[in-house]
Design a protein around this motif. Structure first.
Motif, PDB file in Angstrom:
ATOM      1  N   UNK A 185      10.486   3.794 -15.167  1.00 28.42           N
ATOM      2  CA  UNK A 185      11.219   4.966 -15.626  1.00 28.42           C
ATOM      3  C   UNK A 185      11.573   5.930 -14.508  1.00 28.42           C
ATOM      4  N   UNK A 186      10.817   5.897 -13.405  1.00 29.72           N
ATOM      5  CA  UNK A 186      11.040   6.863 -12.319  1.00 29.72           C
ATOM      6  C   UNK A 186      11.370   6.221 -10.978  1.00 29.72           C
ATOM      7  N   UNK A 187      11.019   4.940 -10.818  1.00 33.77           N
ATOM      8  CA  UNK A 187      11.181   4.289  -9.527  1.00 33.77           C
ATOM      9  C   UNK A 187      10.042   4.581  -8.568  1.00 33.77           C
ATOM     10  N   UNK A 188       8.994   5.278  -9.025  1.00 28.23           N
ATOM     11  CA  UNK A 188       7.874   5.647  -8.154  1.00 28.23           C
ATOM     12  C   UNK A 188       6.553   5.235  -8.789  1.00 28.23           C
ATOM     13  N   UNK A 189       5.599   4.864  -7.939  1.00 28.51           N
ATOM     14  CA  UNK A 189       4.268   4.518  -8.418  1.00 28.51           C
ATOM     15  C   UNK A 189       3.493   5.788  -8.751  1.00 28.51           C
ATOM     16  N   UNK A 190       3.047   5.915  -9.990  1.00 27.09           N
ATOM     17  CA  UNK A 190       2.260   7.087 -10.372  1.00 27.09           C
ATOM     18  C   UNK A 190       0.873   7.038  -9.733  1.00 27.09           C
ATOM     19  N   UNK A 191       0.433   5.839  -9.344  1.00 30.89           N
ATOM     20  CA  UNK A 191      -0.866   5.718  -8.676  1.00 30.89           C
ATOM     21  C   UNK A 191      -0.938   6.560  -7.406  1.00 30.89           C
TER      22      UNK A 191
ATOM     23  N   UNK B  32      -0.668 -10.923 -11.572  1.00 33.10           N
ATOM     24  CA  UNK B  32       0.455 -10.227 -12.171  1.00 33.10           C
ATOM     25  C   UNK B  32       1.268  -9.501 -11.110  1.00 33.10           C
ATOM     26  N   UNK B  33       2.356 -10.091 -10.624  1.00 33.39           N
ATOM     27  CA  UNK B  33       3.202  -9.386  -9.658  1.00 33.39           C
ATOM     28  C   UNK B  33       3.970  -8.263 -10.343  1.00 33.39           C
ATOM     29  N   UNK B  34       3.886  -7.068  -9.787  1.00 32.21           N
ATOM     30  CA  UNK B  34       4.606  -5.940 -10.378  1.00 32.21           C
ATOM     31  C   UNK B  34       5.557  -5.391  -9.335  1.00 32.21           C
ATOM     32  N   UNK B  35       6.627  -6.102  -9.119  1.00 34.35           N
ATOM     33  CA  UNK B  35       7.620  -5.686  -8.119  1.00 34.35           C
ATOM     34  C   UNK B  35       8.933  -5.428  -8.840  1.00 34.35           C
ATOM     35  N   UNK B  36       9.109  -4.218  -9.329  1.00 39.06           N
ATOM     36  CA  UNK B  36      10.302  -3.882 -10.091  1.00 39.06           C
ATOM     37  C   UNK B  36      11.339  -3.207  -9.200  1.00 39.06           C
ATOM     38  N   UNK B  37      12.604  -3.555  -9.405  1.00 42.30           N
ATOM     39  CA  UNK B  37      13.686  -2.790  -8.803  1.00 42.30           C
ATOM     40  C   UNK B  37      14.053  -1.662  -9.753  1.00 42.30           C
ATOM     41  N   UNK B  38      14.508  -0.547  -9.200  1.00 46.08           N
ATOM     42  CA  UNK B  38      14.834   0.599 -10.040  1.00 46.08           C
ATOM     43  C   UNK B  38      16.308   0.946  -9.900  1.00 46.08           C
ATOM     44  N   UNK B  39      16.984   0.963 -11.033  1.00 41.29           N
ATOM     45  CA  UNK B  39      18.381   1.377 -11.085  1.00 41.29           C
ATOM     46  C   UNK B  39      18.566   2.050 -12.438  1.00 41.29           C
ATOM     47  N   UNK B  40      18.747   3.370 -12.433  1.00 39.95           N
ATOM     48  CA  UNK B  40      18.802   4.125 -13.684  1.00 39.95           C
ATOM     49  C   UNK B  40      19.914   3.644 -14.600  1.00 39.95           C
ATOM     50  N   UNK B  41      20.976   3.083 -14.047  1.00 43.69           N
ATOM     51  CA  UNK B  41      22.124   2.665 -14.859  1.00 43.69           C
ATOM     52  C   UNK B  41      22.107   1.174 -15.202  1.00 43.69           C
TER      53      UNK B  41
END
Length: 420
Positions: A292-298, A352-361
């Motif tokens: 949702x943000x493109x950033x790790x909350x960790x 569990x690989x968690x490598x997401x790309x972020x694109x709001x659109x």
């Protein structure tokens, strides 16, 4: 010269979706894990690297081992912080963090978080009506139904049973140990949500509401989905929830770190506290924040317990984790037509690989399919968190497209069950 290090309680057990170990290694720190016996099999999924992670395994109540381990590490390393990630170490980690003079939620906050009866006592104004009982004492007289039986010291949905009559309550009560402490409380009808909070020096620096989908099956409460950001609540109700959440944290004396609090909005608009945990959330909530943000909350959680400036952006893209439904039988597998989306049988892969790309659109996207059971495993009726088949994670640029995409993706996923 001593190397910098960070203590992570439950660092292997809470491997799914959390990126704490890779982030700490990237910071140049040795990661010191204290975790439950049997959790070492999850270390690769947690981001373990040879020479960068040291681990000790013990039960959460084993304070002598925990304190002796921490004392040894304090002598060997320059400790930069500590964080607990699982319920079993809530209280013991608070003692250890206080002993080491590091930053954490605090002993009071963790004591309240580890006991549902204390939560009801401290926050009675936001609690359902309740009585404190044991199986040996029996049911209180004149109670309305439906009601809830909740083991005060369990977690993860264990020991939480809805009962619709005195007869059901007596049957449910017999499943507990004679002297196990229970809350017998009013069942609150309404819509569920959680609030994820980051606190620094006693001040909330981030809080965000996660909409929940829940199911009661065979008397058991099960969380069946999450939506970030929430779209089903009016802004005024969300602000009211944030104010209550702030007052709950103040009442706990919560100092540093993160919490996961669960609430319910009644049909009349009242907000009830269901429970609060002094740790990160489970399931895929942190993954949804990343999408949702493109950033790790960790990163922000770690900053808070290391005494650094901590902040996190509000969710932007619409995300959903939703659980798949199944009929009883033997799990044969799952089929779907989506190229590039593999089916992860997590008990087998433990990765569990968690490598997401972020694109709001970006258009609605099916990110992953994860099953909590192996092929060939016999599955029964839905009855508790451990009986859930598995889930999908989906994101989209708007709530309308998320709803449409979720329906379309789920229609294409076929669960194959054989006869027992």
């Amino acid at each position: 010269m001593r190397n910098q290090a960070f203590i992570l309680f439950g660092g292997y057990t809470r491997s799914l979706y959390h990126h704490f170990i890779p982030l700490l290694i990237k910071m140049g720190m040795k990661v010191l894990v204290i975790d439950l016996p049997g959790s070492e099999s999850l270390r690769n999924d947690a981001g373990w690297e040879p020479g960068m992670v040291e681990a000790v395994f013990c039960d959460g109540e084993d304070l002598p081992t925990i304190l002796a381990t921490c004392k040894g590490w304090e002598e060997s390393y320059l400790l930069q912080g500590a964080l607990n990630t699982i319920e079993e170490f809530t209280y013991s980690s608070a003692i250890a963090i206080d002993y080491l003079k590091l930053k954490g939620p605090g002993i009071k906050a963790c004591t309240i978080a580890s006991n549902k009866a204390l939560q009801r006592a401290y926050f009675e104004q936001w609690s359902p009506a309740y009585r404190y009982i044991t199986q040996r004492e029996g049911l209180p007289q004149g109670c309305p139904y439906p009601s809830m039986l909740k083991a005060t010291n369990r977690h993860g949905g264990s020991g939480v049973i809805r009962v619709n009559s005195e007869a059901e309550a007596l049957v449910a009560l017999s499943s507990f140990e004679p002297d196990e402490r229970l809350n017998f409380e009013e069942y609150v009808v309404g819509s569920d949500f959680s609030i994820e909070t980051i606190v620094s020096d006693g001040e909330i620096v981030f809080q965000s509401l996660t909409e929940e989908d829940n199911l009661y099956s065979n008397g058991y409460h099960m969380e069946m989905g999450y939506n970030i950001p929430a779209v089903g609540f009016e802004p005024a109700l969300i602000e009211k929830a944030y104010d209550i959440n702030r007052r709950v944290h103040e009442g706990m004396g919560f100092q540093y770190g993160t919490s996961h609090a669960e609430y319910r909005i009644t049909q009349s608009g009242e907000i009830r506290l269901i429970e609060i945990a002094a740790r990160p959330p489970g399931d895929g909530i942190f993954a949804l924040y990343q999408l949702s943000t493109g950033k790790l909350i960790e990163e922000s959680v770690l900053a808070s317990v290391m005494g650094r400036e901590a902040s996190y952006p509000l969710p932007l893209r619409y995300t959903k984790q939703t659980w798949l439904r199944h009929e009883p039988g033997i799990l044969q597998g799952i089929d779907h037509p989506h190229e590039g989306v593999e089916i992860n049988y997590f008990p087998e892969s433990k990765r569990h690989p968690r490598e997401y790309s972020f694109d709001a659109a970006q258009p609605p996207t099916l990110r992953e399919i994860v099953l909590e059971h192996r092929k060939g495993e016999q599955l029964g009726e839905m009855a508790g968190q451990g009986s859930r088949l598995g889930w999908v994670i989906i994101d989209a640029p708007s709530p309308q497209l998320l709803a449409r995409g979720t329906e379309e993706f789920l229609d294409t996923i076929k669960v194959s069950m054989g006869e027992a």
